[in-house]
Design an enzyme around this catalytic site. Structure first.
Site, PDB file in Angstrom:
ATOM      1  N   GLN A 236       0.811  -1.207   0.000  1.00  0.00           N
ATOM      2  CA  GLN A 236       0.000   0.000   0.000  1.00  0.00           C
ATOM      3  C   GLN A 236       0.852   1.268   0.000  1.00  0.00           C
ATOM      4  O   GLN A 236       0.325   2.374  -0.025  1.00  0.00           O
ATOM      5  CB  GLN A 236      -0.928  -0.008   1.216  1.00  0.00           C
ATOM      6  CG  GLN A 236      -1.947  -1.127   1.199  1.00  0.00           C
ATOM      7  CD  GLN A 236      -2.761  -1.200   2.470  1.00  0.00           C
ATOM      8  OE1 GLN A 236      -2.732  -0.301   3.314  1.00  0.00           O
ATOM      9  NE2 GLN A 236      -3.501  -2.289   2.643  1.00  0.00           N
TER      10      GLN A 236
ATOM     11  N   HIS B 196      -1.266   0.260   5.511  1.00  0.00           N
ATOM     12  CA  HIS B 196      -1.897   1.252   6.392  1.00  0.00           C
ATOM     13  C   HIS B 196      -1.028   2.490   6.608  1.00  0.00           C
ATOM     14  O   HIS B 196      -0.790   2.918   7.729  1.00  0.00           O
ATOM     15  CB  HIS B 196      -2.268   0.611   7.734  1.00  0.00           C
ATOM     16  CG  HIS B 196      -3.374  -0.385   7.647  1.00  0.00           C
ATOM     17  ND1 HIS B 196      -4.080  -0.819   8.754  1.00  0.00           N
ATOM     18  CD2 HIS B 196      -3.907  -1.056   6.589  1.00  0.00           C
ATOM     19  CE1 HIS B 196      -4.983  -1.714   8.383  1.00  0.00           C
ATOM     20  NE2 HIS B 196      -4.893  -1.857   7.062  1.00  0.00           N
TER      21      HIS B 196
ATOM     22  N   GLU C  65     -15.731   3.185   8.504  1.00  0.00           N
ATOM     23  CA  GLU C  65     -16.382   4.284   9.215  1.00  0.00           C
ATOM     24  C   GLU C  65     -16.323   5.601   8.444  1.00  0.00           C
ATOM     25  O   GLU C  65     -15.340   5.904   7.768  1.00  0.00           O
ATOM     26  CB  GLU C  65     -15.696   4.508  10.570  1.00  0.00           C
ATOM     27  CG  GLU C  65     -15.816   3.334  11.523  1.00  0.00           C
ATOM     28  CD  GLU C  65     -15.132   3.580  12.847  1.00  0.00           C
ATOM     29  OE1 GLU C  65     -15.216   2.700  13.726  1.00  0.00           O
ATOM     30  OE2 GLU C  65     -14.512   4.669  13.031  1.00  0.00           O
TER      31      GLU C  65
ATOM     32  N   TYR D 239     -11.172   7.889  18.700  1.00  0.00           N
ATOM     33  CA  TYR D 239     -12.128   7.198  17.836  1.00  0.00           C
ATOM     34  C   TYR D 239     -12.121   5.675  17.998  1.00  0.00           C
ATOM     35  O   TYR D 239     -12.797   4.978  17.257  1.00  0.00           O
ATOM     36  CB  TYR D 239     -11.910   7.646  16.386  1.00  0.00           C
ATOM     37  CG  TYR D 239     -12.442   9.057  16.235  1.00  0.00           C
ATOM     38  CD1 TYR D 239     -13.727   9.300  15.785  1.00  0.00           C
ATOM     39  CD2 TYR D 239     -11.681  10.139  16.671  1.00  0.00           C
ATOM     40  CE1 TYR D 239     -14.233  10.576  15.728  1.00  0.00           C
ATOM     41  CE2 TYR D 239     -12.181  11.430  16.620  1.00  0.00           C
ATOM     42  CZ  TYR D 239     -13.466  11.644  16.153  1.00  0.00           C
ATOM     43  OH  TYR D 239     -13.984  12.915  16.119  1.00  0.00           O
TER      44      TYR D 239
ATOM     45  N   TYR E 246     -10.592 -10.786  10.991  1.00  0.00           N
ATOM     46  CA  TYR E 246     -10.702 -11.471   9.706  1.00  0.00           C
ATOM     47  C   TYR E 246     -10.963 -12.962   9.917  1.00  0.00           C
ATOM     48  O   TYR E 246     -10.396 -13.595  10.812  1.00  0.00           O
ATOM     49  CB  TYR E 246      -9.421 -11.282   8.893  1.00  0.00           C
ATOM     50  CG  TYR E 246      -9.221  -9.858   8.426  1.00  0.00           C
ATOM     51  CD1 TYR E 246     -10.000  -9.328   7.412  1.00  0.00           C
ATOM     52  CD2 TYR E 246      -8.250  -9.040   9.005  1.00  0.00           C
ATOM     53  CE1 TYR E 246      -9.819  -8.035   6.977  1.00  0.00           C
ATOM     54  CE2 TYR E 246      -8.062  -7.737   8.578  1.00  0.00           C
ATOM     55  CZ  TYR E 246      -8.855  -7.243   7.570  1.00  0.00           C
ATOM     56  OH  TYR E 246      -8.688  -5.937   7.140  1.00  0.00           O
TER      57      TYR E 246
END
Length: 414
Positions: free
Chosen positions: A106, A175, A278, A288, A299
């Site tokens: 990523q 991430h 979200e 949060y 998972y």
């Protein structure tokens, strides 16, 4: 993320404002670049949606920004930035001067944004995955998200420098976040992922919940990387110094962010684990919940509510999301609020691009500024079969969308 498109948490798609969720009609998007292609138009009642391919042949595009003269900057994950003509149909330049990025997993060149005073001083800002010690070869030993800026001179970026580095660095290639959003006061929000260090199977406080860590945070900085004096004062445990610029924490992987047109507040979308994506209103000094709370599951869990991390519900200990996607993930990657200039029925509504869900989600919001809530949602463009990476409203009031396959699309009323 699951490759299946998510249903809404209410278990139904709603049809609002004449912009139905019916599948798009037949048609073929050509695979060439700077030409006008046959458009796909929505069938059914109400106005139809028209999707045009403006440009094809981008290399894993990630972010886009419009220059004051209408030209468009597109960041590409492998580490290049391209400048397109105002109509989006011609490649004008490949910019030089970018620092090396590590295009792995990523990671790579991520978002791009323009300085609020670009016309006076043409700074361009970008986020990217930066190698750790040892240069590019050291990526496996540690990497992080960084934010750099440089002045645009012709087709070059000059005076390039890094203004922020996410610390600590970690192994892995997931991430990183990261979206860049300027406020009207010319400060910059930076959304940072948890680098896949937090596990929903064994949630703890070492990373996204650790105020001293740069993982799973939203930071607010000045344009030169210095700190605004009015950032929130965070009550930290004894011996803990919050990461500089801390605005909010407890985030997983926020890849879409935008300012709400009414309140001016930052909103973001972030990936859940198995479900639990979200849409959040981001308030200063708020937690949060990740990885202690999520409407998603570890998972491989059986589909249902019993597996939700920490029971799912965030309040009263953490901030509740405004909207979630369950039981499977759509992999939200971009967020924009529509001004309503070209489509008055869309004014103030949130639009979310999805990767695993391969669609554009329209979320109608209601309630008050202090207590916003989701009224309904609608899944659009599902039959394009495209992973939609990002979107921005163009100078003409119509959305531009980037696809992982390399297309720049324009969405309008047919």
């Amino acid at each position: 993320m699951s490759a299946a498109a998510s249903e809404s948490r209410r278990g139904a798609l709603r049809r609002l404002g004449g912009w139905g969720a019916a599948a798009l009609g037949a048609g073929t998007l050509a695979a060439a670049g700077a030409a006008t292609f046959p458009a796909r138009a929505q069938t059914g009642s109400g106005p139809r949606l028209r999707v045009e391919t403006l440009f094809d042949g981008l290399d894993s595009p990630w972010g886009l920004a419009f220059l004051p003269d209408g030209r468009c900057l597109v960041s590409e994950k492998p580490g290049t930035m391209k400048l397109l003509s105002p109509d989006g149909r011609r490649l004008l330049a490949r910019l030089s001067g970018l620092p090396p990025v590590v295009d792995r997993g990523q990671g790579g060149l991520l978002d791009v944004a323009l300085d609020p005073e670009f016309e006076r001083d043409p700074w361009v800002y970008w986020a990217y995955s930066e190698a750790g010690e040892g240069g590019l070869a050291g990526f496996g030993a540690g990497s992080s998200t960084a934010v750099a800026r440089g002045r645009l001179q012709g087709d070059r970026l000059v005076d390039v420098g890094v203004i922020l580095r996410q610390l600590p660095r970690h192994r892995g290639n997931g991430h990183f976040g990261c979206r860049l959003v300027f406020r009207p006061d010319q400060t910059l929000f930076v959304t940072l992922g948890d680098r896949q260090m937090d596990s929903p199977r064994a949630p703890g406080r070492e990373h996204a919940q650790n105020l001293a860590s740069g993982l799973g945070k939203v930071l607010r900085i000045r344009r030169d990387g210095s700190l605004p004096p009015d950032n929130p004062v965070i009550a930290a445990p004894a011996g803990v110094t919050p990461v500089p610029g801390l605005w909010s924490w407890g985030h997983r992987n926020p890849q879409g962010a935008a300012l709400h047109p009414g309140s001016g507040e930052l909103w973001l979308v972030e990936h859940g684990p198995q479900g639990g994506d979200e849409l959040n209103r981001v308030r200063p000094g708020r937690n949060y919940g990740w990885p202690l709370r999520s409407y998603g599951c570890p998972y491989g869990s059986p589909v249902g509510e019993a597996c939700r991390v920490g029971g799912g519900r965030h309040a009263p200990d953490f901030e509740e999301p405004v909207a979630t996607w369950v039981p499977t993930s759509i992999a939200p990657s971009g967020l924009a609020f529509h001004s309503g200039r070209a489509h008055p029925a869309w004014r103030g509504q949130a639009f979310v691009t999805a990767l695993a869900g391969a669609a554009l989600w329209r979320v109608e919001l209601g309630g008050s500024a202090e207590a916003p809530r989701e009224l309904a949602r609608e899944r659009l463009l599902g039959d394009l079969g495209e992973r939609l990476r990002a979107l921005r409203e163009g100078p003409d009031g119509h959305f531009r969308l980037l696809t992982d396959s390399g297309r720049l699309l324009r969405l309008s009323a047919a």
